[in-house]
Write an enzyme that holds these catalytic residues in place. Structure first.
Site, PDB file in Angstrom:
ATOM      1  N   ASP A  57      33.680  35.066  32.636  1.00 35.99           N
ATOM      2  CA  ASP A  57      35.032  34.743  32.178  1.00 35.99           C
ATOM      3  C   ASP A  57      36.058  34.853  33.290  1.00 35.99           C
ATOM      4  OD1 ASP A  57      34.056  34.422  29.728  1.00 35.99           O
ATOM      5  OD2 ASP A  57      35.195  36.035  28.767  1.00 35.99           O
ATOM      6  N   ALA A  58      35.894  35.907  34.114  1.00 39.97           N
ATOM      7  CA  ALA A  58      36.896  36.161  35.146  1.00 39.97           C
ATOM      8  C   ALA A  58      36.970  34.978  36.119  1.00 39.97           C
ATOM      9  CB  ALA A  58      36.563  37.435  35.896  1.00 39.97           C
TER      10      ALA A  58
ATOM     11  N   TYR B 122      36.115  31.854  35.445  1.00 41.01           N
ATOM     12  CA  TYR B 122      36.685  30.733  34.697  1.00 41.01           C
ATOM     13  C   TYR B 122      38.206  30.882  34.656  1.00 41.01           C
ATOM     14  CZ  TYR B 122      37.903  27.759  30.731  1.00 41.01           C
ATOM     15  OH  TYR B 122      38.483  26.814  29.933  1.00 41.01           O
TER      16      TYR B 122
ATOM     17  N   SER C 134      46.161  28.725  21.748  1.00 42.86           N
ATOM     18  CA  SER C 134      45.616  29.746  22.638  1.00 42.86           C
ATOM     19  C   SER C 134      46.689  30.826  22.814  1.00 42.86           C
ATOM     20  CB  SER C 134      45.277  29.063  23.953  1.00 42.86           C
ATOM     21  OG  SER C 134      44.800  29.998  24.856  1.00 42.86           O
TER      22      SER C 134
ATOM     23  N   GLU D  28      46.729  44.567  18.289  1.00 40.18           N
ATOM     24  CA  GLU D  28      45.399  44.347  17.706  1.00 40.18           C
ATOM     25  C   GLU D  28      44.375  44.200  18.819  1.00 40.18           C
ATOM     26  OE1 GLU D  28      45.557  40.787  15.351  1.00 40.18           O
ATOM     27  OE2 GLU D  28      47.364  41.430  14.286  1.00 40.18           O
TER      28      GLU D  28
ATOM     29  N   LYS E 174      41.682  42.421  20.948  1.00 41.11           N
ATOM     30  CA  LYS E 174      41.357  41.011  21.142  1.00 41.11           C
ATOM     31  C   LYS E 174      39.836  40.899  21.029  1.00 41.11           C
ATOM     32  CE  LYS E 174      42.367  37.114  24.216  1.00 41.11           C
ATOM     33  NZ  LYS E 174      41.123  36.429  23.911  1.00 41.11           N
TER      34      LYS E 174
ATOM     35  N   ASP F 234      36.200  39.621  21.078  1.00 40.98           N
ATOM     36  CA  ASP F 234      35.531  38.641  21.938  1.00 40.98           C
ATOM     37  C   ASP F 234      34.466  37.899  21.131  1.00 40.98           C
ATOM     38  OD1 ASP F 234      35.097  37.264  24.200  1.00 40.98           O
ATOM     39  OD2 ASP F 234      34.137  38.882  25.320  1.00 40.98           O
TER      40      ASP F 234
ATOM     41  N   ARG G 126      37.369  26.110  16.113  1.00 42.26           N
ATOM     42  CA  ARG G 126      38.630  25.672  16.679  1.00 42.26           C
ATOM     43  C   ARG G 126      38.562  24.246  17.235  1.00 42.26           C
ATOM     44  NH1 ARG G 126      41.809  29.190  21.035  1.00 42.26           N
ATOM     45  NH2 ARG G 126      40.005  28.790  22.336  1.00 42.26           N
TER      46      ARG G 126
ATOM     47  N   GLU H 152      38.425  35.847  13.745  1.00 42.82           N
ATOM     48  CA  GLU H 152      37.404  35.774  14.782  1.00 42.82           C
ATOM     49  C   GLU H 152      36.057  36.206  14.196  1.00 42.82           C
ATOM     50  OE1 GLU H 152      38.877  34.820  17.603  1.00 42.82           O
ATOM     51  OE2 GLU H 152      37.475  35.294  19.223  1.00 42.82           O
TER      52      GLU H 152
ATOM     53  N   TYR I 257      43.297  37.784  11.062  1.00 43.21           N
ATOM     54  CA  TYR I 257      44.612  38.263  11.501  1.00 43.21           C
ATOM     55  C   TYR I 257      45.755  37.293  11.232  1.00 43.21           C
ATOM     56  CZ  TYR I 257      42.501  35.737  15.417  1.00 43.21           C
ATOM     57  OH  TYR I 257      41.831  34.824  16.172  1.00 43.21           O
TER      58      TYR I 257
ATOM     59  N   LYS J 109      51.699  41.372  19.289  1.00 43.84           N
ATOM     60  CA  LYS J 109      52.447  40.365  18.516  1.00 43.84           C
ATOM     61  C   LYS J 109      53.781  40.957  18.080  1.00 43.84           C
ATOM     62  CE  LYS J 109      48.078  38.607  16.786  1.00 43.84           C
ATOM     63  NZ  LYS J 109      47.163  38.383  15.677  1.00 43.84           N
TER      64      LYS J 109
ATOM     65  N   LYS K 123      44.632  41.237  28.942  1.00 43.27           N
ATOM     66  CA  LYS K 123      43.170  41.225  29.172  1.00 43.27           C
ATOM     67  C   LYS K 123      42.767  42.434  29.999  1.00 43.27           C
ATOM     68  CE  LYS K 123      40.876  37.436  29.476  1.00 43.27           C
ATOM     69  NZ  LYS K 123      39.779  36.704  28.844  1.00 43.27           N
TER      70      LYS K 123
ATOM     71  N   CYS L  37       2.141  49.276  44.880  1.00 46.22           N
ATOM     72  CA  CYS L  37       3.301  50.166  44.982  1.00 46.22           C
ATOM     73  C   CYS L  37       3.956  49.981  46.357  1.00 46.22           C
ATOM     74  CB  CYS L  37       2.844  51.606  44.807  1.00 46.22           C
ATOM     75  SG  CYS L  37       4.126  52.800  45.204  1.00 46.22           S
TER      76      CYS L  37
ATOM     77  N   CYS M   9       3.190  53.627  48.315  1.00 44.27           N
ATOM     78  CA  CYS M   9       1.847  54.063  48.736  1.00 44.27           C
ATOM     79  C   CYS M   9       0.853  52.903  48.813  1.00 44.27           C
ATOM     80  CB  CYS M   9       1.320  55.140  47.788  1.00 44.27           C
ATOM     81  SG  CYS M   9       0.999  54.522  46.130  1.00 44.27           S
TER      82      CYS M   9
ATOM     83  N   CYS N 141       3.046  53.275  39.024  1.00 43.21           N
ATOM     84  CA  CYS N 141       2.198  53.673  40.136  1.00 43.21           C
ATOM     85  C   CYS N 141       1.541  54.969  39.660  1.00 43.21           C
ATOM     86  CB  CYS N 141       3.046  53.946  41.380  1.00 43.21           C
ATOM     87  SG  CYS N 141       2.105  54.833  42.639  1.00 43.21           S
TER      88      CYS N 141
ATOM     89  N   CYS O 277       1.713  59.695  45.610  1.00 39.51           N
ATOM     90  CA  CYS O 277       2.602  58.646  46.129  1.00 39.51           C
ATOM     91  C   CYS O 277       3.880  59.291  46.701  1.00 39.51           C
ATOM     92  CB  CYS O 277       2.950  57.697  44.985  1.00 39.51           C
ATOM     93  SG  CYS O 277       4.274  56.578  45.388  1.00 39.51           S
TER      94      CYS O 277
HETATM   95  S1  IVH Z   1      46.203  35.762  17.511  1.00 43.15           S
HETATM   96  C1  IVH Z   1      48.169  31.335  18.136  1.00 43.15           C
HETATM   97  N1  IVH Z   1      44.788  37.917  17.395  1.00 43.15           N
HETATM   98  O1  IVH Z   1      42.015  34.983  21.231  1.00 43.15           O
HETATM   99  C2  IVH Z   1      46.960  32.099  18.422  1.00 43.15           C
HETATM  100  N2  IVH Z   1      43.869  36.028  18.528  1.00 43.15           N
HETATM  101  O2  IVH Z   1      43.177  33.681  23.589  1.00 43.15           O
HETATM  102  C3  IVH Z   1      47.003  33.368  17.679  1.00 43.15           C
HETATM  103  N3  IVH Z   1      41.624  36.415  19.385  1.00 43.15           N
HETATM  104  O3  IVH Z   1      42.340  31.788  19.865  1.00 43.15           O
HETATM  105  C4  IVH Z   1      45.849  34.157  17.986  1.00 43.15           C
HETATM  106  N4  IVH Z   1      41.409  38.481  18.698  1.00 43.15           N
HETATM  107  O4  IVH Z   1      40.347  33.232  19.111  1.00 43.15           O
HETATM  108  C5  IVH Z   1      44.849  36.644  17.845  1.00 43.15           C
HETATM  109  N5  IVH Z   1      43.627  39.910  17.194  1.00 43.15           N
HETATM  110  C6  IVH Z   1      43.685  38.654  17.627  1.00 43.15           C
HETATM  111  C7  IVH Z   1      42.632  38.044  18.323  1.00 43.15           C
HETATM  112  C8  IVH Z   1      42.759  36.728  18.767  1.00 43.15           C
HETATM  113  C9  IVH Z   1      40.810  37.487  19.335  1.00 43.15           C
HETATM  114  C10 IVH Z   1      41.277  35.141  20.057  1.00 43.15           C
HETATM  115  C11 IVH Z   1      41.544  33.929  19.198  1.00 43.15           C
HETATM  116  C12 IVH Z   1      42.533  33.148  20.003  1.00 43.15           C
HETATM  117  C13 IVH Z   1      42.284  33.628  21.390  1.00 43.15           C
HETATM  118  C14 IVH Z   1      43.479  33.412  22.266  1.00 43.15           C
END
Ligand code: IVH
Length: 679
Positions: A40-41, A43, A89, A121, A123, A125, A144, A183, A235, A297, A321, A415, A418, A433, A438
């Site tokens: 991910d990092a 990307y 996103s 909250e 996040k 994965d 999505r 999620e 959520y 949020k 992140k 080995c 030895c 071994c 040894c």
């Molecule tokens: S809120 C408008 N809350 O992270 C988008 N997203 O990088 C609101 N995700 O598409 C998303 N945990 O798939 C929200 N507690 C959480 C989340 C969360 C994981 C994901 C979700 C979102 C992506 C955004």
């Protein structure tokens, strides 16, 4: 950064094209194949680079750029579903200062008197999912996709136990149509089990729980999804009026019978957001599901509509992140190390790479099957993962970067130390071994003996031990106690001072507690806790060595397997000879007696049974031994007294009665400890 319109140089244009192509390729892998070739990092940094160019040269921004879209067009495998509102996103930040900057930006967009608590909250994965309930019944589940159009995975979603088929709300609360978002994730223990099964069946492993979740939900056959233990957290609610706060939405979801993450908290200010982020990061590996950050949020939903969104993300939320735990690097070679039991473990020698705050050069590959299933080869670019305190691990190769002409790696037949043949027993995953002479095993056994928690000999680490074994000065741990400073002087890295210091450190270890000595011997299944329990019960190595197996097994925390292992160890001629040389080397074989304590129980034998209130069974036995007494596990004519706590052993009490042995309660026991006299 400047927002002025200026023409981008050729080199930038070329790089932007390249970045877009790479990102699209990885998006396709990620969303369509539920796999990922790069961490991910990596990307994220491609995407960051593209964002930076588009920021600097706004003319480059175009509708099809991956910065303007989320995900990828849905696969033809599933029917398309148009989302009622786009699934967006989130903007990402990686430092707490950037959260502060986000807060400041919000305040600028709002009036000075506007304010709101924050909803924090985890996040999750996993992969985002949208569910539609009509008149309270689940009618659709969609991925999505590209954010506007997703894939219809309804039959699969119905198999997920965490997803209610019917909302648990009262009739007047149920809207005509309710859309909720959340999620879907793969719990970590279930993921590990799934990969174990994949490996057994010789199938490719899933590289992480998120890919496993995506691969499980995006199945043509719902029976496959049903066989995977997916979880979900929700959520977001659309289609209900009168929900003024984010926490109110979460309450509604909870009442509707849908899972809401239990770590969610409403906090008053950004200071408290930081505290939440730090705390959650420190506990992230204890949750049982993977999270890669915190979503912060704005709690007041009236502010959401006023803040609005950019082309791809709402302004009222931000994703913090955590530092990445996966990086890619070059695998220079695959080597095999030999442990103190002879186990041969393959490991990767890597081009050093910084992951989660430390430099990783070596990573385990576990065993022969794991290397075969992952198919990592010397020369590959590999993804390396270092999560929490866990030993760094090679996740898998980046196949797109494999050099042509590379061959699968083969486990060595002999080995590396030895050169005797390695043995893998039928039905076992480990290779050994089996040569007790040894040198690599010797080094590991002695290094373990000298390690912290064992004899704790400062300055006698693995490399030093290897040097002394090589020089012919050590062949087992007992040799340490016959070393002279003059033996060491002249060896590479030894002067008079370092030689004297090492001999002094060895001398210091002669009086380590009996439990440490037992740990140091490296007896199979005997770690620190078991060693301490056995030491406190028997009080001396000699008594322990002559104890019958049943008496060993009766020690709390020991049992049949460990007792058999102890008996086997002490039955070996070779081990007994080494123990005799430890004795002649002046090692303390008796449990330490505290000179401060009166030796009130010398010659007395006190049996403890049942649960005492003031001290544990082990503490009670240690108290007896440290006063010079013995505390065997059974009652005999030689027993001075039996101490009975709650739920005492009936057999012990009956025997005490039959033999006329006094039975004491806890208070009387304390008096006995103080005076040595039976009250
Ligand atoms: S809120 C408008 N809350 O992270 C988008 N997203 O990088 C609101 N995700 O598409 C998303 N945990 O798939 C929200 N507690 C959480 C989340 C969360 C994981 C994901 C979700 C979102 C992506 C955004």
């Amino acid at each position: 950064m400047s927002t002025e319109s200026n023409a981008a140089p050729e080199a930038v244009l070329a790089r932007v094209e390249e970045l877009r192509a790479l990102i699209k390729r990885y998006d396709a892998q990620y969303y369509l194949e539920s796999a990922s070739d790069i961490p991910d990092a990596d990307y994220d940094s491609l995407k960051d680079e593209l964002f930076a160019f588009e920021d600097q040269y706004p003319d480059l921004v175009q509708a099809g750029s991956p910065t303007q879209t989320v995900g990828i067009a849905p696969s033809a495998l599933f029917a398309p579903v148009r989302h009622s509102t786009p699934m967006m996103s989130l903007d990402k930040v990686t430092t707490l200062e950037e959260i502060l900057a986000w807060g400041a930006r919000l305040q600028k967009l709002l009036a000075p008197e506007d304010g709101s608590p924050f909803d924090c909250e985890p996040k999750i994965d996993g992969l985002s999912i949208s569910l539609t309930y009509e008149r309270g019944r689940l009618t659709r589940g969609a991925t999505r996709g590209d954010g506007r159009v997703g894939e219809d995975v309804t039959p699969n979603v119905r198999t997920v136990a965490a997803i209610a088929d019917e909302l648990a709300l009262s009739a007047n609360e149920i809207p005509e149509t309710l859309e909720i978002r959340g999620e879907v994730y793969f719990p970590v223990p279930a993921f590990e089990e799934l990969n174990r099964r994949q490996a057994e069946a010789g199938l490719r492993l899933f590289s992480n729980p998120r890919n496993a979740a995506a691969g499980s939900l995006r199945q043509k056959d719902p029976a496959v999804t049903a066989g995977r233990e997916l979880g979900a957290f929700f959520y977001q609610v659309d289609g209900v009026t009168g929900l003024p706060t984010q926490s109110g939405s979460l309450d509604l979801l909870r009442r509707a019978g849908l899972p809401v993450n239990p770590e969610t908290r409403i906090v008053p200010d950004l200071e408290a957001v930081f505290a939440y982020c730090r705390d959650l990061e420190s506990r992230r590996h204890l949750l049982g599901y993977e999270i890669d950050g915190v979503v912060v949020k704005v709690e007041d939903r009236a502010l959401h509509s006023r803040l609005g969104a950019t082309s791809h993300a709402p302004r009222w939320a931000v994703a913090y992140k955590f530092p990445p735990e996966e990086q890619s690097t070059r695998l220079e070679d695959i080597l095999v190390s030999i442990g103190r039991t002879g186990r041969a473990t393959p490991f990767a020698k890597l081009q050093p790479v910084r992951i989660a705050g430390s430099v990783v050069e070596l990573a385990t590959l576990h065993n022969e099957d794991q290397v075969r299933v992952k198919d990592v080869r010397p020369g590959d670019t590999v993804v390396v993962r270092k999560a929490g305190d866990v030993i760094p691990e090679v996740v898998g190769p980046v196949l797109g970067a494999r050099l042509s002409g590379s061959e699968p790696w083969r486990f060595p037949k002999t080995c590396p130390s030895c050169e005797r043949p390695l043995v893998r027993l039928e039905g076992e995953s480990d290779t050994y071994c089996i040569n007790a002479d040894c040198p690599a095993q010797r080094v590991q056994r002695i290094a373990h003996f000298a390690s912290r928690g064992a004899m704790d000999i400062e300055g006698l680490g693995e490399q030093r031990v290897a040097q002394l074994v090589e020089a012919g000065l050590l062949s087992d741990a007992a040799d340490c106690y016959h070393l002279q400073a003059s033996d060491l002087m002249g060896l590479d890295g030894f002067g008079e001072l370092s030689a004297t210091n090492l001999v002094a450190a060895i001398d210091d270890s002669r009086s380590r507690p009996l439990g440490n000595l037992l740990t140091a011997l490296g007896i199979r299944h005997v770690g620190g806790t078991v060693a301490a329990a056995v030491a406190s019960r028997f009080g001396s190595l000699d008594r322990l060595m002559s104890a019958p197996e049943a008496e060993l097994a009766a020690v709390e925390g020991v049992g049949a397997v460990i007792a058999a292992s102890l008996v086997r160890y002490f039955a070996s001629e070779e081990n007994r000879a080494m123990i005799e040389r430890l004795r002649s080397g002046g090692i303390q074989f008796e449990a330490a007696t505290d000179p401060q304590l009166s030796q009130s129980l010398v010659g007395k034998s006190v049996v403890v049974t049942g649960t005492l209130r003031g001290l544990s069974r082990e503490q009670a036995e240690a108290a007896i031994i440290s006063r010079g007494g013995k505390s065997p596990g059974s009652v005999s004519a030689k027993t001075t007294a039996v101490v009975a706590g709650d739920s005492p052993g009936a057999a012990k009490l009956t025997k005490a009665e039959a033999l006329g042995v006094r039975v004491l309660d806890e208070q009387e026991f304390v008096k006995l400890l103080e005076t040595g006299e039976l009250p």
